[in-house]
Structure formats: structure tokens, C-alpha cells
Design an enzyme around this catalytic site. Sequence first.
Site, PDB file in Angstrom:
ATOM      1  CG  ASP A  64      -1.707   1.116   1.460  1.00 47.52           C
ATOM      2  OD1 ASP A  64      -2.360   1.695   0.354  1.00 47.52           O
ATOM      3  OD2 ASP A  64      -2.049   1.752   2.487  1.00 47.52           O
ATOM      4  CB  SER A  65       0.328   4.881  -0.677  1.00 43.59           C
ATOM      5  OG  SER A  65      -0.889   5.038   0.509  1.00 43.59           O
ATOM      6  CD  GLU A  74       0.059   6.727   5.930  1.00 39.84           C
ATOM      7  OE1 GLU A  74       1.384   6.756   6.224  1.00 39.84           O
ATOM      8  OE2 GLU A  74      -0.429   5.701   5.459  1.00 39.84           O
ATOM      9  CB  CYS A 115      -9.390   4.704   0.591  1.00 33.36           C
ATOM     10  SG  CYS A 115      -7.648   4.962   1.346  1.00 33.36           S
ATOM     11  CG  HIS A 142      -4.864   5.114   4.474  1.00 33.51           C
ATOM     12  ND1 HIS A 142      -4.240   4.587   3.262  1.00 33.51           N
ATOM     13  CD2 HIS A 142      -3.669   5.505   4.952  1.00 33.51           C
ATOM     14  CE1 HIS A 142      -2.928   4.658   3.224  1.00 33.51           C
ATOM     15  NE2 HIS A 142      -2.626   5.516   4.411  1.00 33.51           N
ATOM     16  CB  CYS A 182      -3.355   0.312  -2.349  1.00 32.97           C
ATOM     17  SG  CYS A 182      -3.427   1.896  -2.849  1.00 32.97           S
TER      18      CYS A 182
HETATM   19  N1  DGL Z   1      -4.712   3.027   0.770  1.00 29.72           N
HETATM   20  C1  DGL Z   1      -4.904   3.536  -0.444  1.00 29.72           C
HETATM   21  C2  DGL Z   1      -6.246   3.365  -1.058  1.00 29.72           C
HETATM   22  O1  DGL Z   1      -6.812   2.209  -0.559  1.00 29.72           O
HETATM   23  C3  DGL Z   1      -4.387   5.129  -0.893  1.00 29.72           C
HETATM   24  C4  DGL Z   1      -4.150   6.229   0.118  1.00 29.72           C
HETATM   25  C5  DGL Z   1      -3.334   7.253  -0.418  1.00 29.72           C
HETATM   26  O2  DGL Z   1      -2.133   7.020  -0.565  1.00 29.72           O
HETATM   27  O3  DGL Z   1      -4.146   8.010  -1.009  1.00 29.72           O
HETATM   28  O4  DGL Z   1      -6.615   3.933  -2.034  1.00 29.72           O
END
Ligand code: DGL
Length: 254
Positions: free
Chosen positions: A6-7, A148, A180, A182, A69
Site C-alpha cells: 500500500d502507499s 497516516e 480506501c 486507510h 490499496c
Molecule cells: N490506501 C490507499 C487506497 O486504498 C491510498 C491512500 C493514498 O495514498 O492516497 O486507495
Amino acid sequence: MIGVFDSGLGGLSVLAEIRRASPSADLLYVADRKRAPYGTRSLEEVRDFSLEITDWLLDHGAGTVVVACNTASAAALDDMRETHPDVPIVGMEPAVKPAAERTGTGVIAVFATAATFQGRLFDTTVHRWAEDKQVITRACPRWVELVESGVFEGPQAEAVVGPAISEAIDAGADTLVLGCTHFSFLAPTIARLAGDGVDVIDPAPAVARQTARVSRDGAGEGRVTLAASGDLDEFAGLVTRMGPWTNADIVPYP
Ligand code: DGL
């Protein structure tokens, strides 16, 4: 070994589900925090990062790759599968299908990143499963920043998350999709703000089950390695709060 990326920290919500579904698999996770967020970048950039991380995971022993992600899935899944036709690759798809099945009001709200909404995958999914529903879309970059920074609940989280939730509820949504990874960490706050009678759908458990089905890497010693770009000490401090990772090895990426 199952490779997951993931990011940043969001994909750890998927990793926790993979741990539950495949308890003895060895897991290698990449958090590309130095280049996060992905959601405000172009799909081309995110595709290049995703292909690079996939190569690294495969070079380090992964036999299966999970794109934990939604943004990277929207940007890179097709290219990843074309580049590595023999590797099982599992991606995130916005949970529009279960939402369309569950909604009573016919109004669904999807929270994701701007890049995820730009990808073809999102349009195809809505077209296929929710053509007869009203689908509200909302890009939430500040929710990513919140996670984050390690804030999942309390007044600060409620202030950031609240307005989009109220807007969705006021528009008649009874089903909220976390598009997302996150946002899984914010799910209890989102559910509380949304109130009774509103479903919050997180696709992570389904993705973990799919991983267990397609992966040939389920039998290992249950080892977990977490790799991150960016500040490794900060990463180590945060991850201990985000799942059963106290015994994980923490290493730099790349
Ligand atoms: N966790 C990521 C997603 O599912 C991206 C969050 C990001 O880096 O903008 O889209």
C-alpha cells in the site's frame, strides 16, 4: 510468502485480515510512505510505483501479491497481471456489489481517493452492479492523512470525518463503502457518526478470503516482515498500534 503493499499504513487493515485467513503464511508488507499519498497522484505514476514494488516483493520471495490499496488497484492491476501472468495477484475492488445488494434506500455512498474514482475499475464496477442505484462518491484525502498520523478516533477524527458522513446520510445513503484501505481504521468512528441502521462495508475480509483461495503460499511459519520507505522509526512506532505486529521484523524499502 504472500507479498502485500500500500502507499502507507492503510493496507495493514488488509494484512490483519490476511493473517486471520491464512494464519501460517509468511507475510511481507511494503508501506511506500515516502511517496504517499497515492490518491492525489496520476494513475500513471501510481502504476509505475506499483510495478516497481511488485518486482521487489517477487525478488524477496513473494509468490502471491496482494494490492492492499484501492488506488494502486485502479492504476496497475491490469499491467501487473500482464507483466506477471504466472503470479496470483489479488486487488481491491470498491465493495459496490454488496452495497447494492444491501441498500434499502437505493442510495450508496463510496469514500475513496480521487485517483480511484478516475480509474476505469470504479466505473465498470458501478456500471455492472449498481446501475439502478444512486451512487454518491466522495474523495477524502484528509482521512488518509489522519490515519497516516495515527489518529483513528476522538474529536480530531470526528471533525475530519463528520461532514462527509452527514452529507451522505442527509442525501439518503444507508450503505457506506470504504473504498480506501486507510479508512478501515476509521470504521468505528464512521459507524458511530453514521448511526443505527447504516451499514459500513469494508472489503478487506473478502480480499483476504480470495487471497487464501488463490495463493499457493499459505503454508509457512507465520513470519511477518514490514518494509517501509521514509522514516523507519516513525513507521515502527505507528505499526505497533495497528494490528498484531509486535513481533514483526521492520526493514527499509527498497
Ligand atoms: N490506501 C490507499 C487506497 O486504498 C491510498 C491512500 C493514498 O495514498 O492516497 O486507495
